[in-house]
Scaffold this motif. Structure first.
Motif, mmCIF file in Angstrom:
data_model
loop_
_atom_site.group_PDB
_atom_site.id
_atom_site.type_symbol
_atom_site.label_atom_id
_atom_site.label_comp_id
_atom_site.label_asym_id
_atom_site.label_seq_id
_atom_site.Cartn_x
_atom_site.Cartn_y
_atom_site.Cartn_z
ATOM 1 N N THR A 29 0.893 -1.030 -0.176
ATOM 2 C CA THR A 29 0.060 0.074 -0.018
ATOM 3 C C THR A 29 0.934 1.237 0.043
ATOM 4 O O THR A 29 1.697 1.377 0.941
ATOM 5 C CB THR A 29 -0.907 -0.103 1.165
ATOM 6 O OG1 THR A 29 -1.623 -1.015 1.249
ATOM 7 C CG2 THR A 29 -1.805 1.091 1.262
ATOM 8 N N VAL A 30 0.794 2.136 -1.137
ATOM 9 C CA VAL A 30 1.624 3.362 -1.104
ATOM 10 C C VAL A 30 0.656 4.510 -1.426
ATOM 11 O O VAL A 30 -0.460 4.423 -2.394
ATOM 12 C CB VAL A 30 2.561 3.155 -2.405
ATOM 13 C CG1 VAL A 30 3.240 4.435 -2.664
ATOM 14 C CG2 VAL A 30 3.350 2.045 -2.282
ATOM 15 N N GLN A 31 0.778 5.327 -0.362
ATOM 16 C CA GLN A 31 -0.355 6.369 -0.330
ATOM 17 C C GLN A 31 -1.670 5.942 -0.533
ATOM 18 O O GLN A 31 -2.378 6.365 -1.281
ATOM 19 C CB GLN A 31 0.195 7.587 -1.532
ATOM 20 C CG GLN A 31 1.464 7.996 -1.449
ATOM 21 C CD GLN A 31 1.936 9.048 -2.570
ATOM 22 O OE1 GLN A 31 1.287 8.995 -3.449
ATOM 23 N NE2 GLN A 31 2.869 9.822 -2.221
ATOM 24 N N ASP A 32 -2.086 5.200 0.393
ATOM 25 C CA ASP A 32 -3.528 4.579 0.460
ATOM 26 C C ASP A 32 -4.115 3.935 -0.824
ATOM 27 O O ASP A 32 -5.227 3.817 -1.037
ATOM 28 C CB ASP A 32 -4.660 5.699 0.716
ATOM 29 C CG ASP A 32 -4.198 6.346 2.203
ATOM 30 O OD1 ASP A 32 -3.708 5.602 3.170
ATOM 31 O OD2 ASP A 32 -4.502 7.510 2.237
ATOM 32 N N GLU A 33 -3.022 3.385 -1.741
ATOM 33 C CA GLU A 33 -3.329 2.639 -3.016
ATOM 34 C C GLU A 33 -2.625 1.342 -2.782
ATOM 35 O O GLU A 33 -1.421 1.359 -2.715
ATOM 36 C CB GLU A 33 -2.955 3.593 -3.972
ATOM 37 C CG GLU A 33 -3.417 3.130 -5.464
ATOM 38 C CD GLU A 33 -3.013 3.690 -6.635
ATOM 39 O OE1 GLU A 33 -2.687 3.059 -7.713
ATOM 40 O OE2 GLU A 33 -2.796 5.005 -6.659
ATOM 41 N N GLU A 34 -3.398 0.266 -2.958
ATOM 42 C CA GLU A 34 -3.063 -0.897 -3.214
ATOM 43 C C GLU A 34 -2.263 -1.234 -4.656
ATOM 44 O O GLU A 34 -2.664 -0.990 -5.539
ATOM 45 C CB GLU A 34 -3.864 -2.062 -3.178
ATOM 46 C CG GLU A 34 -3.244 -3.595 -2.902
ATOM 47 C CD GLU A 34 -3.136 -3.769 -1.734
ATOM 48 O OE1 GLU A 34 -2.708 -5.246 -1.477
ATOM 49 O OE2 GLU A 34 -3.607 -3.155 -0.783
ATOM 50 N N VAL A 35 -0.712 -1.647 -4.697
ATOM 51 C CA VAL A 35 -0.011 -1.692 -5.855
ATOM 52 C C VAL A 35 0.432 -3.206 -5.818
ATOM 53 O O VAL A 35 0.787 -3.726 -4.629
ATOM 54 C CB VAL A 35 1.052 -0.765 -5.586
ATOM 55 C CG1 VAL A 35 1.897 -1.067 -7.082
ATOM 56 C CG2 VAL A 35 0.678 0.476 -5.588
ATOM 57 N N ASP A 36 0.031 -3.820 -6.854
ATOM 58 C CA ASP A 36 0.619 -5.097 -7.267
ATOM 59 C C ASP A 36 2.079 -4.982 -7.644
ATOM 60 O O ASP A 36 2.621 -5.049 -8.693
ATOM 61 C CB ASP A 36 -0.125 -5.820 -8.218
ATOM 62 C CG ASP A 36 -1.543 -6.279 -7.880
ATOM 63 O OD1 ASP A 36 -1.687 -6.631 -6.867
ATOM 64 O OD2 ASP A 36 -2.409 -6.045 -8.800
ATOM 65 N N LEU A 37 2.940 -4.853 -6.489
ATOM 66 C CA LEU A 37 4.228 -4.692 -6.715
ATOM 67 C C LEU A 37 5.133 -5.724 -7.567
ATOM 68 O O LEU A 37 5.943 -5.222 -8.435
ATOM 69 C CB LEU A 37 5.169 -4.121 -5.400
ATOM 70 C CG LEU A 37 6.590 -3.603 -5.266
ATOM 71 C CD1 LEU A 37 6.497 -2.178 -6.133
ATOM 72 C CD2 LEU A 37 6.985 -3.452 -3.962
#
Length: 144
Positions: A29-37
Motif C-alpha cells: 500500500t503506497v499512499q492509500d493505494e494498493e499496488v501489485d508491486l
C-alpha cells in the motif's frame, strides 16, 4: 519499544546487503493505494529496455516507493510503533529496497557511469571501514 530494539531495527534497514535473498512483496500500500508491486516489477523487468511511454510511469513508481520507504522508516525512528510492528515495517522496507534495486537496474547501460558509481561505492565502504577501525574522528587529534 526499547531504544536498543529501535536501533537494531534501523541498523537492519541500513545494513549493506540487507536485500540479499529478500523478495519483492506481492502487494504494497503506497499512499492509500494498493499496488501489485511484484507483478509491476516483473512486467517491467522482462523487457530489455523500458519503452519511452513507460519511463515516466516507472520513474513515478520509484519516487512513490522512496517516499513510502522514508515514511515507514520515520515511523520506526519516531517511536510510533511497537517492536512487532517495527519488525513488520523493516521487512516491508527491505522489500521496497529490493523492488527499487530491480527498477534501478533498468534502462540503457552506461558502462562509464556504472564504473564511476562502483568506484564511489567502493570508496564509501573503504572510508566507513577506516572510520570504524580508527574511531569516529578518523584518528587522534592534537598530536603534531
Amino acid at each position: 519499544m526499547q531504544e536498543f530494539e529501535r536501533k537494531r531495527l534501523l541498523e537492519r534497514i541500513d545494513r549493506e546487503g540487507a536485500t540479499v535473498g529478500a523478495s519483492i512483496p506481492d502487494t504494497i500500500t503506497v499512499q492509500d493505494e494498493e499496488v501489485d508491486l511484484r507483478t509491476f516489477v516483473f512486467e517491467i523487468k522482462r523487457r530489455d529496455t523500458v519503452p519511452e511511454g513507460e519511463r515516466e510511469r516507472v520513474e513515478q513508481a520509484k519516487r512513490n516507493l522512496r517516499r513510502e520507504r522514508l515514511q515507514r522508516k520515520q515511523r520506526i525512528e519516531n517511536d510510533e510503533v511497537s517492536y512487532e510492528e517495527g519488525k513488520t515495517l523493516v521487512q516491508s522496507i527491505i522489500g521496497i529496497d529490493r523492488a527499487l534495486e530491480a527498477l534501478g537496474s533498468l534502462g540503457p547501460s552506461n558502462i562509464e557511469a556504472e564504473a564511476r558509481a562502483q568506484e564511489a561505492a567502493d570508496q564509501k565502504r573503504w572510508m566507513r571501514f577506516l572510520k570504524q577501525a580508527l574511531g569516529n574522528d578518523g584518528g587522534r587529534r592534537g598530536r603534531s
